[in-house]
Scaffold this motif. Structure first.
Motif, PDB file in Angstrom:
ATOM      1  N   GLY A  49      89.493  56.478  87.629  1.00 28.04           N
ATOM      2  CA  GLY A  49      89.631  56.733  86.127  1.00 28.04           C
ATOM      3  C   GLY A  49      91.134  56.535  85.564  1.00 28.04           C
ATOM      4  N   ALA A  50      91.194  56.460  84.365  1.00 25.22           N
ATOM      5  CA  ALA A  50      92.694  56.117  83.797  1.00 25.22           C
ATOM      6  C   ALA A  50      93.365  57.493  83.733  1.00 25.22           C
ATOM      7  CB  ALA A  50      92.434  55.764  82.193  1.00 25.22           C
ATOM      8  N   ASP A  51      92.598  58.749  83.695  1.00 22.37           N
ATOM      9  CA  ASP A  51      93.485  59.845  83.800  1.00 22.37           C
ATOM     10  C   ASP A  51      94.089  60.048  85.164  1.00 22.37           C
ATOM     11  OD1 ASP A  51      92.901  60.402  81.301  1.00 22.37           O
ATOM     12  OD2 ASP A  51      91.298  61.747  81.588  1.00 22.37           O
ATOM     13  N   GLU A  52      93.292  59.939  86.457  1.00 23.99           N
ATOM     14  CA  GLU A  52      93.633  59.930  87.682  1.00 23.99           C
ATOM     15  C   GLU A  52      94.883  59.078  87.957  1.00 23.99           C
ATOM     16  OE1 GLU A  52      91.631  60.713  92.001  1.00 23.99           O
ATOM     17  OE2 GLU A  52      90.468  59.784  90.415  1.00 23.99           O
ATOM     18  N   LEU A  53      94.788  57.660  87.561  1.00 18.94           N
ATOM     19  CA  LEU A  53      95.510  56.820  88.096  1.00 18.94           C
ATOM     20  C   LEU A  53      97.007  57.189  87.135  1.00 18.94           C
ATOM     21  CD1 LEU A  53      93.917  53.413  87.500  1.00 18.94           C
ATOM     22  CD2 LEU A  53      95.238  54.142  89.540  1.00 18.94           C
ATOM     23  N   ALA A  54      96.969  57.737  85.811  1.00 20.25           N
ATOM     24  CA  ALA A  54      98.065  58.163  85.089  1.00 20.25           C
ATOM     25  C   ALA A  54      98.783  59.166  85.943  1.00 20.25           C
ATOM     26  CB  ALA A  54      97.707  58.374  83.812  1.00 20.25           C
ATOM     27  N   THR A  55      98.114  60.093  86.252  1.00 22.50           N
ATOM     28  CA  THR A  55      98.783  61.137  87.135  1.00 22.50           C
ATOM     29  C   THR A  55      99.292  60.510  88.331  1.00 22.50           C
ATOM     30  OG1 THR A  55      97.143  62.750  86.080  1.00 22.50           O
ATOM     31  CG2 THR A  55      98.178  63.282  88.398  1.00 22.50           C
ATOM     32  N   CYS A  56      98.792  59.823  88.783  1.00 26.41           N
ATOM     33  CA  CYS A  56      99.285  59.182  90.222  1.00 26.41           C
ATOM     34  C   CYS A  56     100.438  58.224  89.846  1.00 26.41           C
ATOM     35  CB  CYS A  56      98.330  58.426  90.947  1.00 26.41           C
ATOM     36  SG  CYS A  56      98.857  58.054  92.615  1.00 26.41           S
ATOM     37  N   TYR A  57     100.652  57.616  88.806  1.00 27.37           N
ATOM     38  CA  TYR A  57     101.659  56.865  88.527  1.00 27.37           C
ATOM     39  C   TYR A  57     102.830  57.675  88.002  1.00 27.37           C
ATOM     40  CZ  TYR A  57      98.750  52.684  87.916  1.00 27.37           C
ATOM     41  OH  TYR A  57      98.099  51.440  88.363  1.00 27.37           O
ATOM     42  N   ARG A  58     102.523  58.857  87.310  1.00 33.09           N
ATOM     43  CA  ARG A  58     103.440  59.767  86.983  1.00 33.09           C
ATOM     44  C   ARG A  58     104.200  60.448  88.174  1.00 33.09           C
ATOM     45  NH1 ARG A  58     100.310  62.763  84.034  1.00 33.09           N
ATOM     46  NH2 ARG A  58     100.268  61.010  82.337  1.00 33.09           N
TER      47      ARG A  58
END
Length: 131
Positions: A49-58
């Motif tokens: 999901g977008a939230d999990e990817l965003a956290t990993c990208y951060r």
């Protein structure tokens, strides 16, 4: 100090930057960067999901900046931007279901570049006017 980008949705620029990062062994040598990049790749491949990817990208962006890479993850010098490209140029594009905006020059006599996110060669095609 450079501020980190705000990753609110599955960011195609971040996927392109991740692909370019994974294809650059010298950028992966710093401690913690390879692990974070591989985790991001695995999440992207699995359709996270977008939230999990965003956290990993951060996390990856922070690791890059702490290692001295002021560009972080998403920057025009890493990833999908290709200034000066005209519509008649043959390019290689992302082949997988988790498409990124990475575009590479595709020469007819050479195989397409490797896509580190999807683990296969990129697809060759013509650059369209919308790209």
């Amino acid at each position: 100090m450079t501020a980190s980008p705000d990753f609110l949705q599955p960011d195609r620029r971040a996927a392109a930057a991740l692909c370019a990062l994974l294809g650059s062994p010298e950028d992966l040598r710093q401690p913690g960067i390879r692990e974070a990049a591989e985790r991001a790749r695995d999440l992207l491949q699995s359709g996270a999901g977008a939230d999990e990817l965003a956290t990993c990208y951060r996390v990856l962006d922070t690791a890059l900046r702490r290692a001295g890479d002021a560009r972080g993850l998403v920057n025009e010098s890493r990833g999908g931007a290709a200034p000066g490209i005209t519509p008649h140029i043959r390019v290689a594009v992302c082949p997988g279901p988790a498409r990124c905006s990475r575009i590479e020059r595709a020469r007819d006599l050479f195989p397409a570049p490797h896509c580190a996110v999807n683990g296969t060669r990129m697809l060759k095609g013509r650059l369209g006017p919308a790209q």
